[in-house]
Design a protein around this motif. Structure first.
Motif, PDB file in Angstrom:
ATOM      1  N   HIS A  22       0.845  -1.197   0.000  1.00  0.00           N
ATOM      2  CA  HIS A  22       0.000   0.000   0.000  1.00  0.00           C
ATOM      3  C   HIS A  22       0.880   1.247   0.000  1.00  0.00           C
ATOM      4  O   HIS A  22       1.789   1.385   0.810  1.00  0.00           O
ATOM      5  CB  HIS A  22      -0.885  -0.012   1.247  1.00  0.00           C
ATOM      6  N   ARG A  23       0.606   2.136  -0.933  1.00  0.00           N
ATOM      7  CA  ARG A  23       1.398   3.372  -1.028  1.00  0.00           C
ATOM      8  C   ARG A  23       0.825   4.416  -0.069  1.00  0.00           C
ATOM      9  O   ARG A  23      -0.243   4.968  -0.318  1.00  0.00           O
ATOM     10  CB  ARG A  23       1.397   3.899  -2.466  1.00  0.00           C
ATOM     11  N   SER A  24       1.548   4.671   1.016  1.00  0.00           N
ATOM     12  CA  SER A  24       1.024   5.577   2.037  1.00  0.00           C
ATOM     13  C   SER A  24       2.036   6.617   2.506  1.00  0.00           C
ATOM     14  O   SER A  24       1.673   7.543   3.228  1.00  0.00           O
ATOM     15  CB  SER A  24       0.549   4.772   3.253  1.00  0.00           C
ATOM     16  N   LEU A  25       3.294   6.466   2.127  1.00  0.00           N
ATOM     17  CA  LEU A  25       4.337   7.354   2.646  1.00  0.00           C
ATOM     18  C   LEU A  25       4.506   8.590   1.765  1.00  0.00           C
ATOM     19  O   LEU A  25       4.592   8.486   0.542  1.00  0.00           O
ATOM     20  CB  LEU A  25       5.681   6.613   2.739  1.00  0.00           C
ATOM     21  N   GLY A  26       4.557   9.752   2.403  1.00  0.00           N
ATOM     22  CA  GLY A  26       4.834  10.994   1.701  1.00  0.00           C
ATOM     23  C   GLY A  26       6.267  11.433   1.931  1.00  0.00           C
ATOM     24  O   GLY A  26       7.056  10.737   2.577  1.00  0.00           O
ATOM     25  N   SER A  81      12.915   0.130  -6.168  1.00  0.00           N
ATOM     26  CA  SER A  81      11.512   0.268  -6.599  1.00  0.00           C
ATOM     27  C   SER A  81      11.152  -0.757  -7.668  1.00  0.00           C
ATOM     28  O   SER A  81      10.000  -1.166  -7.781  1.00  0.00           O
ATOM     29  CB  SER A  81      11.268   1.685  -7.122  1.00  0.00           C
ATOM     30  N   MET A  82      12.143  -1.202  -8.447  1.00  0.00           N
ATOM     31  CA  MET A  82      11.893  -2.173  -9.512  1.00  0.00           C
ATOM     32  C   MET A  82      11.860  -3.607  -8.993  1.00  0.00           C
ATOM     33  O   MET A  82      11.145  -4.451  -9.522  1.00  0.00           O
ATOM     34  CB  MET A  82      12.986  -2.069 -10.584  1.00  0.00           C
ATOM     35  N   VAL A  83      12.661  -3.892  -7.979  1.00  0.00           N
ATOM     36  CA  VAL A  83      12.822  -5.260  -7.479  1.00  0.00           C
ATOM     37  C   VAL A  83      12.488  -5.264  -5.991  1.00  0.00           C
ATOM     38  O   VAL A  83      13.366  -5.394  -5.148  1.00  0.00           O
ATOM     39  CB  VAL A  83      14.263  -5.777  -7.712  1.00  0.00           C
ATOM     40  N   PRO A  84      11.210  -5.107  -5.635  1.00  0.00           N
ATOM     41  CA  PRO A  84      10.828  -4.946  -4.227  1.00  0.00           C
ATOM     42  C   PRO A  84      10.741  -6.264  -3.473  1.00  0.00           C
ATOM     43  O   PRO A  84       9.689  -6.661  -2.977  1.00  0.00           O
ATOM     44  CB  PRO A  84       9.458  -4.270  -4.331  1.00  0.00           C
ATOM     45  N   LYS A 260       3.847   7.239  -1.920  1.00  0.00           N
ATOM     46  CA  LYS A 260       2.988   7.950  -2.858  1.00  0.00           C
ATOM     47  C   LYS A 260       3.865   8.806  -3.767  1.00  0.00           C
ATOM     48  O   LYS A 260       4.771   9.491  -3.292  1.00  0.00           O
ATOM     49  CB  LYS A 260       2.010   8.847  -2.088  1.00  0.00           C
ATOM     50  N   ASN A 261       3.600   8.750  -5.062  1.00  0.00           N
ATOM     51  CA  ASN A 261       4.367   9.539  -6.030  1.00  0.00           C
ATOM     52  C   ASN A 261       5.877   9.393  -5.790  1.00  0.00           C
ATOM     53  O   ASN A 261       6.573  10.365  -5.459  1.00  0.00           O
ATOM     54  CB  ASN A 261       3.967  11.021  -5.944  1.00  0.00           C
ATOM     55  N   PRO A 262       6.422   8.183  -5.937  1.00  0.00           N
ATOM     56  CA  PRO A 262       7.829   7.953  -5.615  1.00  0.00           C
ATOM     57  C   PRO A 262       8.797   8.809  -6.421  1.00  0.00           C
ATOM     58  O   PRO A 262       9.865   9.165  -5.927  1.00  0.00           O
ATOM     59  CB  PRO A 262       8.023   6.457  -5.901  1.00  0.00           C
ATOM     60  N   GLN A 263       8.431   9.139  -7.677  1.00  0.00           N
ATOM     61  CA  GLN A 263       9.353   9.929  -8.500  1.00  0.00           C
ATOM     62  C   GLN A 263       9.633  11.288  -7.861  1.00  0.00           C
ATOM     63  O   GLN A 263      10.727  11.815  -7.973  1.00  0.00           O
ATOM     64  CB  GLN A 263       8.770  10.108  -9.900  1.00  0.00           C
ATOM     65  N   ARG A 264       8.649  11.828  -7.152  1.00  0.00           N
ATOM     66  CA  ARG A 264       8.841  13.111  -6.471  1.00  0.00           C
ATOM     67  C   ARG A 264       9.341  12.925  -5.041  1.00  0.00           C
ATOM     68  O   ARG A 264      10.270  13.611  -4.599  1.00  0.00           O
ATOM     69  CB  ARG A 264       7.510  13.885  -6.446  1.00  0.00           C
ATOM     70  N   ASN A 265       8.725  11.989  -4.312  1.00  0.00           N
ATOM     71  CA  ASN A 265       8.952  11.911  -2.868  1.00  0.00           C
ATOM     72  C   ASN A 265      10.225  11.178  -2.462  1.00  0.00           C
ATOM     73  O   ASN A 265      10.819  11.497  -1.435  1.00  0.00           O
ATOM     74  CB  ASN A 265       7.744  11.254  -2.188  1.00  0.00           C
ATOM     75  N   VAL A 266      10.648  10.180  -3.259  1.00  0.00           N
ATOM     76  CA  VAL A 266      11.870   9.453  -2.893  1.00  0.00           C
ATOM     77  C   VAL A 266      13.101  10.371  -2.912  1.00  0.00           C
ATOM     78  O   VAL A 266      13.875  10.382  -1.954  1.00  0.00           O
ATOM     79  CB  VAL A 266      12.067   8.210  -3.786  1.00  0.00           C
ATOM     80  N   PRO A 267      13.314  11.172  -3.981  1.00  0.00           N
ATOM     81  CA  PRO A 267      14.472  12.084  -3.932  1.00  0.00           C
ATOM     82  C   PRO A 267      14.386  13.085  -2.777  1.00  0.00           C
ATOM     83  O   PRO A 267      15.395  13.391  -2.146  1.00  0.00           O
ATOM     84  CB  PRO A 267      14.410  12.807  -5.284  1.00  0.00           C
ATOM     85  N   ILE A 268      13.156  13.578  -2.501  1.00  0.00           N
ATOM     86  CA  ILE A 268      13.010  14.518  -1.381  1.00  0.00           C
ATOM     87  C   ILE A 268      13.376  13.834  -0.069  1.00  0.00           C
ATOM     88  O   ILE A 268      14.107  14.386   0.757  1.00  0.00           O
ATOM     89  CB  ILE A 268      11.563  15.056  -1.319  1.00  0.00           C
ATOM     90  N   PRO A 451       9.051   2.390 -11.083  1.00  0.00           N
ATOM     91  CA  PRO A 451       8.267   3.294 -10.225  1.00  0.00           C
ATOM     92  C   PRO A 451       9.052   4.542  -9.836  1.00  0.00           C
ATOM     93  O   PRO A 451       8.479   5.613  -9.679  1.00  0.00           O
ATOM     94  CB  PRO A 451       7.957   2.419  -9.011  1.00  0.00           C
ATOM     95  N   PHE A 452      10.361   4.375  -9.691  1.00  0.00           N
ATOM     96  CA  PHE A 452      11.223   5.538  -9.472  1.00  0.00           C
ATOM     97  C   PHE A 452      12.369   5.478 -10.467  1.00  0.00           C
ATOM     98  O   PHE A 452      13.016   4.447 -10.620  1.00  0.00           O
ATOM     99  CB  PHE A 452      11.791   5.556  -8.048  1.00  0.00           C
TER     100      PHE A 452
END
Length: 527
Positions: A22-26, A81-84, A260-268, A451-452
């Motif tokens: 479940h994607r829940s982390l910001g 993100s590709m191999v979870p 949530k929105n890993p492309q934005r939130n993971v780098p942040i 995903p990222f």
């Protein structure tokens, strides 16, 4: 038979998708997760060794190490993100570059997890014995509270037992943690959260009390050992050691599937947590340097001594007997700085905070090591008997005891700085391979769902490759030699046993649905 056997990525991903998280982390949650994972052992334990290697220049070392971590983390995040699934860099390499390189990465991860656990045991020993001595006056004989000092005679390591024979407290804590893991004791999220608060509170108290006491003259000369010193000295050499204080950032990377929105939130989350921790570390380093000074010890000829050498131990012993040992000699630097500056009780509380928090880190690292062994054993690369589960406690008791014995022996006979450097050699190799794997997969499978995606991949990945290689080359000679020697031992085992027992080699492709939702690295803070 194909030397470059690859475990099919499609099979791994098909199973992972059955148990998508479940994607829940910001961005904020990821940043907090990263801070909790990163701030830990390294800053409590390695500050004195870093000061001996770089003097006040260790502040620059923290910046260099943080930057290398940042670019490596961005590469790590794409594969995570590709191999979870479980297995960390070992699984990534198996899916991208094949079995032989995956074995080498998995073998190197033993240096990362098990040897890092040994380093934390030694760090805990210094803090707990300092705390007991200041509280009760009791002190273990030096020969039973320190391992031997090590030096190089050509390319041969030589032990000097004149200042220590065995680190008994480090053996005890390694044994207790191993026993707890065999019995099945695990930590709850609440306990982990409390320990993070304890660590951060202790460091905050140190910063608040020390910064008003800074003296500008203690920061000069800024780089007494230069940018590049010999045998691990200098600002870059200290950065190679301090890298240990940042490891744990992969907790953010492995949470990409829950973001949530890993492309934005993971780098942040990654850059944010690394930036905040770097600022934290810089303030702590400034507090140490500015209040008591951090110029490195030199011999009679003016040559800076290695912090793990017999000559350094002897010089520190002489100065301690005279009552004027500098902070670079301390085994509990942060607590000692506060005591010197008149905050004895707070210093003791900082020592207590380290003594409480560090065993949990040891527990998670030994657990993480057993996890890597598990993944390798179920792929047939290690004897599957190692993963036997105890009939009563339902824990992998054989591999846990084996790992605990390894950790205890290393902690008993090696100093903390040397163990951290050896651990870093394995970690740097793993991240080096991950950065290469990202580039290889971009070329060989450009349309694969990511995903990222690492931004500016053809700049970031080469920087990660160059950064990890550069830090490795600036480790002390002993640490640099350990990796190829350890690797050679691994190759003998691979071609003597693992290659013929490999499940992939036999055409058995197993993806283990029971843990497809386990993050690639199940190890929380190890720094």
């Amino acid at each position: 038979m194909n030397t470059w056997r690859i475990k099919p990525l499609d099979a791994i991903l098909a199973t992972a998708e059955k148990k998508s998280l479940h994607r829940s982390l910001g961005a904020f949650q990821l940043t907090m997760l990263g801070i909790g994972a990163i701030i830990g052992t390294g800053i409590f334990v390695l500050t004195a060794a870093a000061a001996q290697k770089a003097g006040p220049g260790m502040m620059l070392s923290f910046i260099v190490a943080g930057f290398v971590c940042a670019v490596a983390a961005l590469c790590y995040s794409e594969l995570a993100s590709m191999v979870p699934v479980s297995g960390s860099a070992y699984t990534y390499t198996y899916a991208v570059m094949g079995e032989l390189l995956a074995w080498m990465v998995g073998w190197a991860l033993i240096l990362e997890y098990a040897v890092a656990a040994s380093a934390v045991c030694v760090g805990w020993s210094g803090y707990i014995m300092g705390l007991i001595e200041h509280a009760t006056g009791f002190a273990l004989p030096e020969l039973l509270s320190n391992g031997p000092a090590w030096s190089m005679n050509g390319y041969m390591p030589v032990a000097d037992f004149s200042h220590g024979i065995v680190n008994l407290p480090a053996i005890i804590v390694a044994g207790l943690v191993t026993w707890l893991l065999v019995m099945g004791t695990s930590e709850s999220a609440m306990v982990n959260a409390i320990l993070v608060v304890i660590k951060v509170t202790a460091l905050t108290a140190f910063i608040v009390l020390s910064l008003p006491l800074l003296k500008g003259e203690n920061f000069t000369p800024l780089m007494p050992t230069g940018l590049f010193g010999h045998d691990g000295l200098g600002v870059i050499g200290a950065a190679a050691s301090i890298f240990f204080a940042y490891v744990g950032f992969d907790a953010v990377s492995t949470a990409a599937e829950e973001t949530k929105n890993p492309q934005r939130n993971v780098p942040i989350g990654l850059i944010g947590s690394l930036a905040i921790c770097t600022i934290f570390y810089l303030l702590v380093a400034a507090g140490v340097i500015g209040t008591v000074g951090a110029q490195p010890l030199r011999d009679a000829a003016g040559v800076v001594l290695s912090p793990d050498s017999a000559a350094f131990a002897a010089h520190c012993k002489e100065l301690a007997a005279a009552g004027n040992a500098p902070i670079v000699c301390s085994r509990e630097a942060l607590a000692e700085v506060l005591r010197i500056n008149g905050f004895a009780q707070v210093g003791n509380l900082v020592g207590l905070a380290a003594s409480i928090a560090l065993p949990s880190v040891i527990l998670m690292m030994i657990y993480g090591q057993t996890r890597i062994f598990f993944v390798m054993a179920r792929d047939g690369l290690l004897p599957e008997k190692l993963a036997d589960v105890h009939p009563k406690w339902k824990t992998p008791w054989k591999v846990t005891i084996f790992t605990g014995i390894f950790v205890a022996i290393a902690a008993a006979f090696f100093p903390v700085g040397q163990l951290a450097d050896i651990s870093n050699s394995g970690t740097l190799f793993a991240f080096f391979m991950v950065a290469i794997a990202v580039l290889v997969l971009r070329k060989t499978d450009p349309n694969r769902r990511r995903p990222f995606k690492t931004p500016l991949i053809w700049i970031v990945a080469p920087l990660a490759i160059a950064g990890t290689l550069g830090l490795y080359l600036n480790l002390p000679l002993v640490a640099k030699l350990v990796l190829p020697i350890w690797g050679a031992i691994g190759l003998v085992i691979y071609f003597g046993y693992s290659r013929s027992h490999s499940h992939v080699g036999k055409g058995l492709i197993e993806v283990h649905e029971d843990d497809s939702d386990v993050p690639p690295s199940s190890v929380p803070p190890i720094s």
